[in-house]
Design a protein around this motif. Structure first.
Motif, short mmCIF file in Angstrom:
data_model
loop_
_atom_site.label_atom_id
_atom_site.label_comp_id
_atom_site.label_asym_id
_atom_site.label_seq_id
_atom_site.Cartn_x
_atom_site.Cartn_y
_atom_site.Cartn_z
N ARG A 194 -21.54 19.25 -18.23
CA ARG A 194 -20.30 18.89 -18.92
C ARG A 194 -20.31 17.44 -19.37
NH1 ARG A 194 -15.50 22.08 -15.47
NH2 ARG A 194 -16.14 24.19 -16.15
N GLU A 247 -22.38 17.15 -22.44
CA GLU A 247 -21.68 17.67 -23.62
C GLU A 247 -20.65 16.67 -24.12
OE1 GLU A 247 -19.11 21.57 -25.11
OE2 GLU A 247 -20.28 21.65 -23.25
N VAL A 248 -19.90 16.08 -23.20
CA VAL A 248 -18.91 15.07 -23.58
C VAL A 248 -19.60 13.87 -24.24
CG1 VAL A 248 -17.15 13.46 -22.76
CG2 VAL A 248 -17.25 15.77 -21.82
N LEU A 298 -10.23 15.91 -17.40
CA LEU A 298 -11.07 16.53 -18.42
C LEU A 298 -12.09 17.47 -17.79
CD1 LEU A 298 -12.31 16.88 -21.24
CD2 LEU A 298 -13.49 14.70 -20.93
N TRP A 306 -11.39 21.91 -18.10
CA TRP A 306 -12.45 21.84 -19.09
C TRP A 306 -12.19 22.68 -20.33
CZ3 TRP A 306 -16.38 18.90 -20.38
CH2 TRP A 306 -17.37 19.42 -21.23
N GLU A 325 -9.39 21.12 -22.52
CA GLU A 325 -9.55 19.72 -22.88
C GLU A 325 -10.76 19.46 -23.77
OE1 GLU A 325 -7.67 16.81 -22.40
OE2 GLU A 325 -6.21 18.42 -22.11
N ILE A 326 -11.88 20.14 -23.51
CA ILE A 326 -13.07 19.87 -24.31
C ILE A 326 -12.85 20.29 -25.77
CG2 ILE A 326 -14.20 22.06 -23.79
CD1 ILE A 326 -15.83 18.60 -24.41
N VAL A 358 -10.94 17.36 -27.28
CA VAL A 358 -11.80 16.19 -27.45
C VAL A 358 -12.79 16.42 -28.60
CG1 VAL A 358 -13.67 14.87 -26.37
CG2 VAL A 358 -11.60 15.38 -25.08
N ARG A 359 -13.40 17.59 -28.63
CA ARG A 359 -14.33 17.91 -29.70
C ARG A 359 -13.62 17.90 -31.06
NH1 ARG A 359 -15.72 22.71 -28.12
NH2 ARG A 359 -17.38 22.09 -26.71
#
Length: 368
Positions: free
Chosen positions: A178, A181-182, A260, A264, A267-268, A271-272
């Motif tokens: 994760r 990825e972030v 985050l 996940w 939120e991801i 963010v993305r």
């Protein structure tokens, strides 16, 4: 081949398309998007004094326009990879420039940009590891002293990250995945506490300087291009205002690294989405700000011609992103001289505008 010239006010970024850094003057900063049946198509603006565009199937572009060797290679890359987002187009552009097809300076700039991308990704990943350890109360002076790129530093990092995963009730492998990825999503923007701003933040800073320069030029230079410069400043300011709000929300979500990781799935996506929105918002502006920088040593007449050229490719905000109808406002701005007319004549005769190509290559030598 050509669907026709139409009044064009895109409602979304995807409909507006991503700018492509071709060196052929007619094609410079034209936009590619997915059209019917997800086929790529290119939008060629201002082929005449009108406000319309031509919508051309992407694969048909080489049949329609005499292209430089660089542009043919870039065109083939985009066809093969079906690239369509700003980040994908940028990667293809840097790969093409790296081969030296747009000149040695552009090749050096492309290699430098690719190296900086890699360094920024590594830095972002490292800072995120520190952030997650801090969030669970596991800051380690020993790890910082050893350095994450040493065997001892990596051993301490793995040890601490295993404990962090336990604190977050996650598998350690999943936590690492994760974070990676972030980091990939965040690197183009950069973290709020990073010692080096991300590429998109630097672009926002450059855009602020461009806005100020255009406003000053419009105010102080007695030229028919002054209203055009004023409009460029307004569009830049509107873009900056939205960009600053998106950036603040993006950084706020990354600062809350613990939530985050835990929340996940939801939120991801956010963010993305904010990272992608920043890329779309600033797409095309780096060429414009670099082109204006190149013009600083030139006289006001040449600067005025450049301002009119930039007006042709100004990244107007889609209607869903803006409370103002900048497309409608642009119709009331009358550039004194359209370089695109001469570009059209060159296109019809099959002759390359060598001076224009050299100017574009000079801009590419500054590409981020």
């Amino acid at each position: 081949m050509v669907r026709g010239a139409v009044e064009y006010a895109p409602s979304t970024f995807e409909e507006r398309g991503a700018a492509v850094a071709f060196t052929t003057p007619l094609l410079s900063q034209t936009r590619v998007r997915r059209g019917d049946r997800s086929k790529l198509e290119v939008l060629i603006p201002s082929l005449s004094q009108g406000m319309g565009i031509y919508v051309v199937p992407w694969k048909a572009v080489p049949e329609m326009v005499s292209m430089t060797m660089h542009d043919r290679y870039l065109h083939d890359l985009i066809v093969k990879e079906e690239a369509c987002s700003p980040n994908e187009i940028r990667r293809a552009t840097l790969r093409a420039a790296r081969r030296g097809l747009a000149g040695p300076k552009a090749a050096q700039a492309a290699r430098r940009a690719l190296d900086e991308d890699e360094e920024q990704g590594t830095l972002t990943h490292y800072l995120l590891i520190l952030a997650i350890l801090k969030a669970v109360g596991l800051e380690s002076p020993e790890m910082l002293k050893a350095g994450i790129d040493t065997d001892e530093g990596q051993r301490l990092t793995r040890q601490l990250m295993t404990r962090a995963a336990e604190s977050l009730r996650l598998d350690a492998t999943l936590l690492y995945a994760r974070l990676a990825e972030v980091a990939a999503v965040a690197a183009p923007v950069g973290l709020a506490r990073s010692p080096r701003p991300g590429r998109l933040v630097r672009c926002l800073v450059d855009l602020t300087a461009f806005r100020d320069a255009m406003a000053d030029w419009a105010r102080t230079v007695p030229s028919d291009a002054a209203p055009v410069a004023g409009f460029c400043a307004e569009v830049a300011q509107h873009t900056i205002g939205i960009g600053e709000r998106v950036l603040a929300d993006f950084h706020r979500r990354l600062e809350a690294i613990g939530p985050l990781m835990r929340d996940w799935d939801g939120e991801i996506v956010r963010v993305r989405g904010q990272s992608a929105r920043m890329a779309w918002l600033l797409d095309g502006w780096s060429h414009i700000t670099a082109a204006w920088d190149v013009m600083q040593a030139e006289d006001q007449r040449q600067q005025a011609a450049t301002i009119n050229e930039l007006f042709r490719i100004l990244p107007l905000l889609p209607t869903q992103e803006s409370s103002r109808d900048l497309m409608e406002e642009s119709r009331h701005v009358k550039p004194a001289h359209r370089r695109s007319v001469r570009m059209l004549e060159d296109w019809r005769t099959g002759q390359f505008d060598i001076d224009a190509i050299r100017r574009i290559e000079a801009v590419k030598a500054r590409a981020p």
